[in-house]
Enzyme design. Structure first.
Site, mmCIF file in Angstrom:
data_model
loop_
_atom_site.group_PDB
_atom_site.id
_atom_site.type_symbol
_atom_site.label_atom_id
_atom_site.label_comp_id
_atom_site.label_asym_id
_atom_site.label_seq_id
_atom_site.Cartn_x
_atom_site.Cartn_y
_atom_site.Cartn_z
ATOM 1 N N THR A 64 -10.477 69.687 -0.595
ATOM 2 C CA THR A 64 -9.552 70.006 0.491
ATOM 3 C C THR A 64 -8.499 71.002 0.010
ATOM 4 O OG1 THR A 64 -8.238 68.046 -0.094
ATOM 5 C CG2 THR A 64 -9.852 67.803 1.688
ATOM 6 N N PHE A 92 -1.285 64.670 -0.439
ATOM 7 C CA PHE A 92 -0.834 66.052 -0.663
ATOM 8 C C PHE A 92 -1.945 66.934 -1.233
ATOM 9 C CE2 PHE A 92 0.413 63.318 -4.190
ATOM 10 C CZ PHE A 92 -0.152 63.952 -5.278
ATOM 11 N N TYR A 93 -3.167 66.429 -1.318
ATOM 12 C CA TYR A 93 -4.311 67.267 -1.685
ATOM 13 C C TYR A 93 -4.782 67.955 -0.416
ATOM 14 C CZ TYR A 93 -4.894 64.887 -6.237
ATOM 15 O OH TYR A 93 -4.725 64.392 -7.494
ATOM 16 N N GLY A 94 -4.354 69.184 -0.225
ATOM 17 C CA GLY A 94 -4.659 69.900 1.005
ATOM 18 C C GLY A 94 -3.424 69.989 1.878
#
Length: 315
Positions: free
Chosen positions: A4, A35-37
């Site tokens: 992502t 918060f990944y993406g």
């Protein structure tokens, strides 16, 4: 994390195939973060779509979700009880009941909030059945002990690899072993460096965050490439890939006296890479001695993160 990216979405048919291949290979511990993406397309959104299509897989997977980062640019953290409750509510809302979060925690210790307060809030959420367990990430041995004095810690996530052996030297591994806490080893093949496929900075994608990391700077890169070259030689002599050698070494650390269970979570972008990473490779005592000698002769140069991020590591 790389499924992502901020730079653009990876098609679901590609990521779903990799996730299916992972399950088929017995790789059932999956790590993600809110918060990944982007806020509209993060790890949680990907998991929600996956479990919508494959609801039968929800109980087969242990998902470990990190939160707590308010702003990636400034590394502003929120580990306050209110912040943790709010972020978990958002995460569960995104998953929409398709999957319970098995292990949840903050990605780094919030300098503004004592770890005891953060863990107490997580323990309340665990007791309420909103999460299955408590996760700490990139923490020091003293913080682990302080956290464990408040509630059971179910998992600690740390960077561990031939490229990052710090936990075996700073007390984190022995502390987790003593307290019976499994360690999830992120970046176990050095963000791709230990695969042997990165031979120059130009091999990193344009705009990659790794280009800002100390270990990939010109003054350090060639030194670290020498370590990788030696690992490649050992792997070739063994008839395996460098990644297989690195991952097998890491898994064997769990068998040493006093060590906790160590679970590597290696990123993969294809079904073939999943199968390669999941292969079981036997390493002899001579193999392990050769690896140890290589690490001693070719120490890694440079910190794991830029200076600002290093301030939040190992506290």
């Amino acid at each position: 994390m790389r499924m992502t990216p901020h730079s653009g979405a990876v098609p679901d048919e590609e990521t779903f195939a990799v996730l299916k291949a992972a399950l088929a290979a017995g790789v059932n511990v999956w790590g993600g973060a809110d918060f990944y993406g982007t806020s509209e397309r993060s790890s949680l959104h990907l998991l929600a779509r996956y479990f919508t299509q494959y609801p039968e897989d929800a109980d087969k997977v242990v998902i470990c979700i990190k939160s707590g980062i308010v702003d990636m640019r400034t590394l502003n953290m929120d580990g306050s009880p209110d912040g943790i409750r709010r972020m978990l509510a958002n995460a569960n809302s995104t998953l929409g009941g398709r999957k319970k979060i098995d292990v949840f925690g903050i990605a780094r210790v919030d300098p503004k909030t004592p770890i005891e307060e953060s863990v107490r809030a997580l323990a309340e959420l665990k007791a309420a059945g909103e999460i299955g367990g408590i996760l700490l990430s990139e923490v020091g041995a003293n913080t682990i002990r302080r956290a464990a004095s408040v509630a059971q810690i179910d998992m600690v996530e740390q960077e561990v690899s031939l490229w990052a052996t710090g936990i075996f030297e700073n007390g984190v591994a022995t502390t987790c072993g003593e307290l019976g806490i499994p360690i999830v080893a992120h970046t176990p093949i050095g963000a791709g460096m230990l695969t042997g496929r990165i031979k120059s900075i130009d091999d990193l994608p344009h705009g990659s965050y790794l280009r800002m990391f100390p270990r990939f700077q010109p003054e350090n890169f060639q030194k670290n490439l020498a370590l990788v070259s030696e690992i490649e030689k050992l792997a070739k002599a063994k008839g395996v890939s460098p990644a297989q050698l690195a991952l097998s070494w890491l898994k064997l650390q769990s068998k040493k006296p006093g060590m906790p269970l160590i679970i590597p979570i290696a990123g993969a972008s294809s079904e073939a890479r999943v199968k390669e990473n999941a292969a079981i490779i036997d390493l002899s005592d001579d193999d392990l001695k050769a690896i140890t000698g290589t690490l001693e002769s070719f120490p890694v140069a440079g910190d794991r993160y830029p200076a600002a991020a290093m301030k939040l590591v190992g506290v």
